[in-house]
Scaffold this active site. Structure first.
Site, PDB file in Angstrom:
ATOM      1  N   GLU A  52      44.053 -30.347   7.801  1.00 49.04           N
ATOM      2  CA  GLU A  52      44.263 -28.925   7.492  1.00 49.04           C
ATOM      3  C   GLU A  52      43.170 -28.451   6.558  1.00 49.04           C
ATOM      4  O   GLU A  52      43.031 -28.955   5.455  1.00 49.04           O
ATOM      5  CB  GLU A  52      45.639 -28.723   6.839  1.00 49.04           C
ATOM      6  N   ARG A 100      40.187 -21.079   1.831  1.00 46.48           N
ATOM      7  CA  ARG A 100      40.076 -20.631   0.443  1.00 46.48           C
ATOM      8  C   ARG A 100      38.636 -20.591  -0.037  1.00 46.48           C
ATOM      9  O   ARG A 100      38.387 -20.269  -1.197  1.00 46.48           O
ATOM     10  CB  ARG A 100      40.866 -21.572  -0.484  1.00 46.48           C
ATOM     11  N   THR A 157      46.388 -21.897   4.469  1.00 45.68           N
ATOM     12  CA  THR A 157      46.287 -20.697   3.626  1.00 45.68           C
ATOM     13  C   THR A 157      45.909 -19.465   4.456  1.00 45.68           C
ATOM     14  O   THR A 157      45.116 -18.627   4.030  1.00 45.68           O
ATOM     15  CB  THR A 157      45.283 -20.894   2.456  1.00 45.68           C
ATOM     16  N   LYS A 165      56.865 -25.284   6.671  1.00 43.29           N
ATOM     17  CA  LYS A 165      56.276 -25.866   5.462  1.00 43.29           C
ATOM     18  C   LYS A 165      57.159 -25.451   4.276  1.00 43.29           C
ATOM     19  O   LYS A 165      57.388 -24.251   4.074  1.00 43.29           O
ATOM     20  CB  LYS A 165      54.852 -25.325   5.291  1.00 43.29           C
TER      21      LYS A 165
END
Ligand code: 3PG
Length: 210
Positions: free
Chosen positions: A41, A45, A69, A129
């Site tokens: 993953e 960011r 994200t 999640k």
């Protein structure tokens, strides 16, 4: 197109990777994959995150590469264009859920409360999640959710460590876990690829209860 079940089945641990320098991308992924962690993953960011996804998709065809994200439909589209095979978000919004449902990409939507979890399950997202796992109640919270939300399975992420990882993985409603302990900024900045591979190897060998 992969399903979320394919992703959670592959490995007990999903490394949550934040890449600052694109040159670190290949040695880091090599260490993780050699260690046995083949679901990667990449968090969106940093400015190089999308390039890192593109690169990993090209160089690691047998790994499963996703974007984390993901905050909105624009980032979702950017992740798809870069070749992401799954999407992770820390929480959810109605527009993001609609956009992901429309594109059909495997999705691990973030939730921290029973109401958020129930709402996502109504949309068909029964693997979620649990974030931020440690701060939001950790193992005790997940244990409390198992009976009332019995159809939902979780990938807890946020605050997980080699010490608490096995407690999460022993829960029947935990499908897999996510974490950055094996790809910490300190390890990556120090180019400690052997240590990353060692930690990945230990993570990949963690037993699951099912
Ligand atoms: C995430 O985005 O899932 C978290 O930042 C990962 O949490 P950790 O860094 O505490 O493992």
């Amino acid at each position: 197109m992969l399903k979320v079940e394919d992703i959670i089945a592959r490995s007990p641990v999903i490394p949550v990777i934040t890449i600052e320098k694109i040159d670190d991308c290949l040695p880091l992924a090599t260490a993780l994959v050699n260690g046995g962690l083949t679901v990667l993953e990449l968090t969106l960011r940093t400015p190089v995150a999308l390039d890192a996804i593109r690169l990993l998709r090209k160089k690691f065809p047998t790994a499963i590469v996703g974007a984390g994200t993901v905050m909105d439909a624009t980032q979702l589209q950017q992740a798809i264009d870069a070749g992401a095979q799954f999407i992770v978000s820390p929480g959810t919004t109605d527009s993001l859920v609609r956009a992901v449902a429309a594109c059909g990409l495997a999705y691990l939507p973030g939730a921290a409360t029973p109401s958020e979890m129930m709402r996502l399950a109504e949309h068909g997202f029964t693997v979620q999640k649990f974030f931020p796992a440690e701060a939001a109640g950790g193992v005790d919270m997940l244990r409390s959710l198992a009976a009332p939300l019995s159809k939902i399975r979780f990938c807890p992420t946020g605050g997980l460590t080699p010490d608490n990882a096995m407690h999460y993985l022993s829960l029947p409603n935990v499908a897999c876990i996510g974490g950055s302990w094996m790809v910490s900024k300190k390890l990556v900045d120090g180019h400690q690829w052997n240590e990353i591979e060692r930690l990945a190897h230990l993570a990949a060998a963690l037993p699951r209860s099912h």
